[in-house]
Design a protein around this motif. Structure first.
Motif, mmCIF file in Angstrom:
data_model
loop_
_atom_site.group_PDB
_atom_site.id
_atom_site.type_symbol
_atom_site.label_atom_id
_atom_site.label_comp_id
_atom_site.label_asym_id
_atom_site.label_seq_id
_atom_site.Cartn_x
_atom_site.Cartn_y
_atom_site.Cartn_z
ATOM 1 N N GLU A 276 26.672 6.410 18.346
ATOM 2 C CA GLU A 276 25.741 7.593 18.132
ATOM 3 C C GLU A 276 24.947 7.812 19.742
ATOM 4 O O GLU A 276 24.756 6.839 20.446
ATOM 5 C CB GLU A 276 24.794 7.434 17.067
ATOM 6 N N TRP A 277 24.503 9.032 19.875
ATOM 7 C CA TRP A 277 23.788 9.285 21.016
ATOM 8 C C TRP A 277 22.482 8.535 20.850
ATOM 9 O O TRP A 277 21.751 8.924 19.933
ATOM 10 C CB TRP A 277 23.710 10.963 21.215
ATOM 11 N N ALA A 278 21.819 8.036 21.983
ATOM 12 C CA ALA A 278 20.480 7.495 22.003
ATOM 13 C C ALA A 278 19.566 8.695 21.951
ATOM 14 O O ALA A 278 19.657 9.757 22.485
ATOM 15 C CB ALA A 278 20.386 6.739 23.239
ATOM 16 N N GLU A 279 18.409 8.293 21.250
ATOM 17 C CA GLU A 279 17.608 9.415 21.135
ATOM 18 C C GLU A 279 17.018 9.941 22.631
ATOM 19 O O GLU A 279 16.598 11.275 22.575
ATOM 20 C CB GLU A 279 16.230 8.941 20.407
ATOM 21 N N ASP A 280 16.975 8.996 23.690
ATOM 22 C CA ASP A 280 16.573 9.584 24.826
ATOM 23 C C ASP A 280 17.687 9.997 25.678
ATOM 24 O O ASP A 280 17.445 10.228 26.858
ATOM 25 C CB ASP A 280 15.732 8.403 25.487
ATOM 26 N N ALA A 281 19.097 9.966 25.277
ATOM 27 C CA ALA A 281 20.199 10.325 26.025
ATOM 28 C C ALA A 281 20.132 11.890 26.151
ATOM 29 O O ALA A 281 19.964 12.697 25.299
ATOM 30 C CB ALA A 281 21.147 9.754 25.492
ATOM 31 N N VAL A 282 20.713 12.328 27.389
ATOM 32 C CA VAL A 282 21.194 13.637 27.629
ATOM 33 C C VAL A 282 22.505 13.934 26.853
ATOM 34 O O VAL A 282 23.326 13.286 27.270
ATOM 35 C CB VAL A 282 20.926 14.017 29.110
ATOM 36 N N ARG A 283 22.288 14.851 25.892
ATOM 37 C CA ARG A 283 23.541 14.883 25.099
ATOM 38 C C ARG A 283 24.465 16.200 26.031
ATOM 39 O O ARG A 283 24.544 17.115 25.691
ATOM 40 C CB ARG A 283 23.079 15.575 23.938
ATOM 41 N N GLU A 284 25.303 15.554 26.960
ATOM 42 C CA GLU A 284 26.086 16.306 27.627
ATOM 43 C C GLU A 284 27.611 15.892 27.630
ATOM 44 O O GLU A 284 28.122 14.874 27.488
ATOM 45 C CB GLU A 284 25.886 15.951 29.218
ATOM 46 N N TYR B 291 43.320 12.064 32.070
ATOM 47 C CA TYR B 291 41.956 12.627 31.805
ATOM 48 C C TYR B 291 41.377 11.982 30.834
ATOM 49 O O TYR B 291 41.914 11.179 29.988
ATOM 50 C CB TYR B 291 42.434 14.360 31.255
ATOM 51 N N LYS B 292 40.057 12.191 30.692
ATOM 52 C CA LYS B 292 39.196 11.465 29.852
ATOM 53 C C LYS B 292 37.874 12.463 29.809
ATOM 54 O O LYS B 292 37.466 12.900 30.426
ATOM 55 C CB LYS B 292 38.895 10.241 30.548
ATOM 56 N N GLY B 293 37.471 12.266 28.539
ATOM 57 C CA GLY B 293 36.235 13.203 28.329
ATOM 58 C C GLY B 293 35.138 12.205 27.167
ATOM 59 O O GLY B 293 35.712 11.490 26.344
ATOM 60 N N VAL B 294 33.842 12.623 27.338
ATOM 61 C CA VAL B 294 32.935 12.049 26.342
ATOM 62 C C VAL B 294 32.193 13.409 25.715
ATOM 63 O O VAL B 294 31.655 14.267 26.812
ATOM 64 C CB VAL B 294 31.845 11.084 27.031
ATOM 65 N N LEU B 295 32.305 13.725 24.723
ATOM 66 C CA LEU B 295 31.710 15.243 24.106
ATOM 67 C C LEU B 295 30.705 14.966 23.232
ATOM 68 O O LEU B 295 30.530 14.256 22.447
ATOM 69 C CB LEU B 295 33.253 15.618 23.388
ATOM 70 N N ASN B 296 29.769 16.147 23.481
ATOM 71 C CA ASN B 296 28.736 16.251 22.453
ATOM 72 C C ASN B 296 29.197 17.376 21.412
ATOM 73 O O ASN B 296 29.188 18.588 21.848
ATOM 74 C CB ASN B 296 27.459 16.894 23.223
ATOM 75 N N ILE B 297 29.343 17.026 20.022
ATOM 76 C CA ILE B 297 30.011 17.991 18.916
ATOM 77 C C ILE B 297 28.704 18.372 18.360
ATOM 78 O O ILE B 297 27.738 17.523 17.815
ATOM 79 C CB ILE B 297 30.949 17.279 18.246
ATOM 80 N N GLY B 298 28.881 19.695 18.074
ATOM 81 C CA GLY B 298 27.976 20.240 17.306
ATOM 82 C C GLY B 298 27.749 19.608 15.995
ATOM 83 O O GLY B 298 28.752 19.700 15.330
ATOM 84 N N GLY B 299 26.587 19.305 15.257
ATOM 85 C CA GLY B 299 26.263 18.679 13.995
ATOM 86 C C GLY B 299 26.796 17.229 13.862
ATOM 87 O O GLY B 299 26.702 16.888 12.691
ATOM 88 N N GLU B 300 27.019 16.443 14.941
ATOM 89 C CA GLU B 300 27.455 15.332 14.957
ATOM 90 C C GLU B 300 26.838 14.427 15.882
ATOM 91 O O GLU B 300 26.414 14.634 16.958
ATOM 92 C CB GLU B 300 28.926 15.392 15.311
ATOM 93 N N ALA B 301 26.294 13.372 15.108
ATOM 94 C CA ALA B 301 25.137 12.448 15.816
ATOM 95 C C ALA B 301 26.288 11.351 16.761
ATOM 96 O O ALA B 301 25.640 10.782 17.664
ATOM 97 C CB ALA B 301 24.695 11.641 14.776
ATOM 98 N N ARG B 302 27.441 11.483 16.511
ATOM 99 C CA ARG B 302 28.386 10.455 17.504
ATOM 100 C C ARG B 302 29.009 11.087 18.488
ATOM 101 O O ARG B 302 29.186 12.547 18.492
ATOM 102 C CB ARG B 302 29.264 9.677 16.530
ATOM 103 N N ARG B 303 29.233 10.293 19.458
ATOM 104 C CA ARG B 303 30.207 10.951 20.766
ATOM 105 C C ARG B 303 31.485 10.960 20.564
ATOM 106 O O ARG B 303 31.722 9.888 19.735
ATOM 107 C CB ARG B 303 29.573 10.098 21.943
ATOM 108 N N LEU B 304 31.993 11.859 20.728
ATOM 109 C CA LEU B 304 33.543 12.085 20.413
ATOM 110 C C LEU B 304 34.247 11.566 21.944
ATOM 111 O O LEU B 304 33.881 12.363 22.963
ATOM 112 C CB LEU B 304 34.176 13.639 20.404
ATOM 113 N N VAL B 305 34.997 10.674 22.049
ATOM 114 C CA VAL B 305 35.603 10.109 23.399
ATOM 115 C C VAL B 305 37.129 10.530 23.119
ATOM 116 O O VAL B 305 37.764 10.426 22.329
ATOM 117 C CB VAL B 305 35.308 8.651 23.748
#
Length: 264
Positions: A234-242, A205-219
Motif C-alpha cells: 500500500e502507498w504510505a500515508e505521507d507518500a506522493v502517489r505518483e 519497461y517498468k512502472g509503478v502506478l497509482n490506480i484510482g480507488g486502490e490503496a496498493r501500488r500496481l507494478v
C-alpha cells in the motif's frame, strides 16, 4: 562448469540450444552429478540479449526452476564511441540492469562524462559502475534482481538529470509520469495498443502506478511483448502517489506515446 554453445548465429538458434543446455544442467543438478547456485551466461560482443532473456519466460518448467536475475553490459570506454554506432550495441545498453565501464583510465574526464551522459540517455534505469582493471565488487554482479516485480524502478529513476544533446542513438529512454490517479481499464487499453504498435521496439519497461480507488501500488515490467504485473504494498500515508513508467525502446515515437498517456 563451462558449457559452450558454439553454433554460429546465437540469435537464430538460441531458444533450442540454450533450452537444451539449461535442461541438461538441471538433470545433472538433480542427479547430484554437479552442484551450482548460480548460472552465468556470457554472450558474444554482438549478441542480442532479447532471445536469451525470453528463453526464461517462454518455457514454463524453466521459469519455475530458474530465476532470471539481471542483464549486465560491459562498456569499453576507450572504444564506446565507435561501438555505439551499431544499434545492437545500443540495444545491449538498453537491456541492461547494470552498466560496467572498463578502460576508464584510458579516457579523460570530459570523454568519460560525455559517455556517462550518453549511457544515461539510452538507459535511465541502469546504474553505471567503473571496473578498474577487472576489479569490481561481486555484489554489483549477483542478486541484481533486475526482473523482480517490485516498486524499485532502478538507479536511473532517482532521476539524475539527463543532459540535453542531439539525439544520435536509436535506443533511448522515455519516462512517463503523472500525479493523477489512473483508470485501470483505460491504462490496459493504452498498454495493449502500445504493445500492438511497438512491442518489438520496447526492449525493457517498468512502472509503478497509482490506480484510482486502490490503496496498493500496481507494478509491472516487460521485455518486448512479454510482460507481467502485480499488486505491491500500500502507498504510505505521507507518500506522493505518483505513477512513473520507464520505457527503453528502439526508435519509439515519444511525442505520440506521451500524448496517448496524457489522454488517460
Amino acid at each position: 562448469q563451462v558449457m559452450t554453445l558454439s553454433n554460429g548465429c546465437v540469435c537464430c538458434t538460441i531458444h533450442t540450444d540454450l533450452t537444451k543446455a539449461l535442461y541438461l544442467l538441471l538433470e545433472r543438478l538433480d542427479s547430484g552429478e554437479i552442484a551450482f547456485d548460480r548460472l552465468v551466461i556470457e554472450c558474444t560482443g554482438l549478441a542480442d540479449p532479447a532471445p536469451v532473456a525470453q528463453t526464461f519466460f517462454i518455457d514454463e518448467e524453466l521459469r519455475e526452476r530458474y530465476i532470471l536475475d539481471g542483464i549486465i553490459t560491459l562498456v569499453d570506454a576507450a572504444h564506446a564511441e565507435f561501438h555505439l554506432t551499431q544499434t545492437i550495441a545500443q540495444a545491449q545498453i538498453g537491456f541492461a540492469d547494470r552498466l560496467l565501464v572498463s578502460k576508464r583510465d584510458l579516457v579523460d574526464e570530459q570523454a568519460f562524462t560525455a559517455l556517462s551522459e550518453r549511457l544515461t540517455r539510452i538507459n535511465r534505469r541502469a546504474p553505471i559502475r567503473v571496473v578498474e582493471h577487472g576489479r569490481i565488487d561481486l555484489a554489483e554482479l549477483l542478486d541484481v534482481r533486475g526482473f523482480n516485480l517490485n516498486a524499485d524502478l532502478g538507479g536511473g529513476l532517482n532521476l539524475r538529470p539527463v543532459a540535453k544533446a542531439a539525439a544520435t542513438d536509436r535506443i533511448c529512454s522515455l519516462v512517463l509520469r503523472t500525479d493523477k490517479p489512473l483508470d485501470i481499464d483505460r491504462l490496459s487499453e493504452f498498454m495493449n495498443q502500445l504493445l500492438e504498435d511497438h512491442g518489438k521496439q520496447l526492449l525493457r519497461y517498468k512502472g509503478v502506478l497509482n490506480i484510482g480507488g486502490e490503496a496498493r501500488r500496481l507494478v509491472f515490467q516487460g521485455v518486448l511483448k512479454l510482460y507481467g504485473f502485480d499488486w505491491d504494498t500500500e502507498w504510505a500515508e505521507d507518500a506522493v502517489r505518483e505513477s512513473v513508467i520507464v520505457f527503453i525502446g528502439d526508435d519509439l515515437p515519444h511525442e505520440k506515446i506521451k500524448k496517448a498517456f496524457e489522454q488517460l
